[in-house]
Design a protein around this motif. Structure first.
Motif, PDB file in Angstrom:
ATOM      1  N   SER A 196      -2.083   1.963  -4.658  1.00 40.36           N
ATOM      2  CA  SER A 196      -1.395   3.253  -4.589  1.00 40.36           C
ATOM      3  C   SER A 196      -2.433   4.352  -4.596  1.00 40.36           C
ATOM      4  O   SER A 196      -3.405   4.293  -5.346  1.00 40.36           O
ATOM      5  CB  SER A 196      -0.460   3.433  -5.778  1.00 40.36           C
ATOM      6  N   VAL A 197      -2.201   5.369  -3.765  1.00 43.24           N
ATOM      7  CA  VAL A 197      -3.125   6.510  -3.726  1.00 43.24           C
ATOM      8  C   VAL A 197      -2.326   7.790  -3.533  1.00 43.24           C
ATOM      9  O   VAL A 197      -1.317   7.804  -2.833  1.00 43.24           O
ATOM     10  CB  VAL A 197      -4.180   6.352  -2.607  1.00 43.24           C
TER      11      VAL A 197
ATOM     12  N   PHE B  29       0.851  -1.182   0.000  1.00 46.60           N
ATOM     13  CA  PHE B  29       0.000   0.000   0.000  1.00 46.60           C
ATOM     14  C   PHE B  29       0.891   1.238   0.000  1.00 46.60           C
ATOM     15  O   PHE B  29       1.563   1.542   0.987  1.00 46.60           O
ATOM     16  CB  PHE B  29      -0.903  -0.029   1.233  1.00 46.60           C
ATOM     17  N   ASN B  30       0.926   1.960  -1.127  1.00 48.30           N
ATOM     18  CA  ASN B  30       1.737   3.166  -1.296  1.00 48.30           C
ATOM     19  C   ASN B  30       0.861   4.402  -1.156  1.00 48.30           C
ATOM     20  O   ASN B  30      -0.168   4.503  -1.825  1.00 48.30           O
ATOM     21  CB  ASN B  30       2.410   3.159  -2.666  1.00 48.30           C
ATOM     22  N   ILE B  31       1.285   5.340  -0.309  1.00 52.25           N
ATOM     23  CA  ILE B  31       0.489   6.515   0.028  1.00 52.25           C
ATOM     24  C   ILE B  31       1.318   7.773  -0.239  1.00 52.25           C
ATOM     25  O   ILE B  31       2.441   7.896   0.272  1.00 52.25           O
ATOM     26  CB  ILE B  31       0.075   6.470   1.504  1.00 52.25           C
ATOM     27  N   HIS B  32       0.769   8.701  -1.019  1.00 52.65           N
ATOM     28  CA  HIS B  32       1.450   9.945  -1.353  1.00 52.65           C
ATOM     29  C   HIS B  32       0.576  11.107  -0.878  1.00 52.65           C
ATOM     30  O   HIS B  32      -0.548  11.266  -1.347  1.00 52.65           O
ATOM     31  CB  HIS B  32       1.694  10.037  -2.857  1.00 52.65           C
TER      32      HIS B  32
ATOM     33  N   GLY C 293       3.544  16.675   1.482  1.00 53.62           N
ATOM     34  CA  GLY C 293       4.546  16.460   0.447  1.00 53.62           C
ATOM     35  C   GLY C 293       5.320  15.167   0.563  1.00 53.62           C
ATOM     36  O   GLY C 293       6.161  14.870  -0.275  1.00 53.62           O
ATOM     37  N   ALA C 294       5.044  14.347   1.575  1.00 53.31           N
ATOM     38  CA  ALA C 294       5.790  13.111   1.808  1.00 53.31           C
ATOM     39  C   ALA C 294       4.995  11.878   1.356  1.00 53.31           C
ATOM     40  O   ALA C 294       3.795  11.946   1.108  1.00 53.31           O
ATOM     41  CB  ALA C 294       6.143  12.979   3.280  1.00 53.31           C
TER      42      ALA C 294
ATOM     43  N   LEU D 114      -0.927  13.571   7.422  1.00 57.77           N
ATOM     44  CA  LEU D 114      -1.762  12.394   7.198  1.00 57.77           C
ATOM     45  C   LEU D 114      -1.303  11.275   8.127  1.00 57.77           C
ATOM     46  O   LEU D 114      -0.114  10.976   8.214  1.00 57.77           O
ATOM     47  CB  LEU D 114      -1.658  11.930   5.743  1.00 57.77           C
ATOM     48  N   ARG D 115      -2.264  10.673   8.814  1.00 54.35           N
ATOM     49  CA  ARG D 115      -1.999   9.506   9.660  1.00 54.35           C
ATOM     50  C   ARG D 115      -2.888   8.371   9.190  1.00 54.35           C
ATOM     51  O   ARG D 115      -4.080   8.558   8.936  1.00 54.35           O
ATOM     52  CB  ARG D 115      -2.276   9.823  11.130  1.00 54.35           C
TER      53      ARG D 115
END
Length: 122
Positions: A116-117, A6-9, A31-32, A16-17
């Motif tokens: 991915s989101v 699970f990739n989170i941008h 930005g991370a 964001l938590r």
């Protein structure tokens, strides 16, 4: 289910938590990016996506998957401030105040794979 990456941008101006139903957590400053890994034992996963401003939760959304259904919600606790776009095993989704976006086919994540989101400011 198979393993899931699970990739989170987080391209928003908010912290964001992420809190997963299996107990896993992640954080991404504005930005991370971050990621979580899930094993085949992690089934029926729901990820609470919470955005914070000055330590106060201002929005909550979710991304969830199982062998029998998957989808995402860009947030429901305040007016639309976040948009999302992403893919589950190559099938795209997006939303800006959309509510729940149901992924098809229903068994899209049955064998695991990649989610991915990317979140942006509305």
């Amino acid at each position: 289910m198979g393993p899931v990456t699970f990739n989170i941008h987080n391209q928003t101006k908010y912290d964001l938590r992420v809190q997963s139903s299996n107990g896993a957590t992640a954080e991404a400053a504005p930005g991370a990016s971050t990621s979580l890994g899930f094993t085949p034992n992690d089934t029926n996963i729901t990820n609470a996506m919470r955005w914070y401003q000055d330590g106060i939760c201002i929005l909550q959304g979710s991304i969830a998957w199982s062998a029998g259904g998957s989808g995402a919600d860009d947030g429901w606790t305040t007016s639309n401030i976040i948009c999302m776009s992403g893919e589950m095993n190559g099938e795209g989704f997006s939303g800006c105040n959309e509510g729940w976006v149901e992924m098809q086919p229903f068994n899209l994540m049955a064998n695991g794979g990649e989610v991915s989101v990317t979140y942006t400011n509305a």
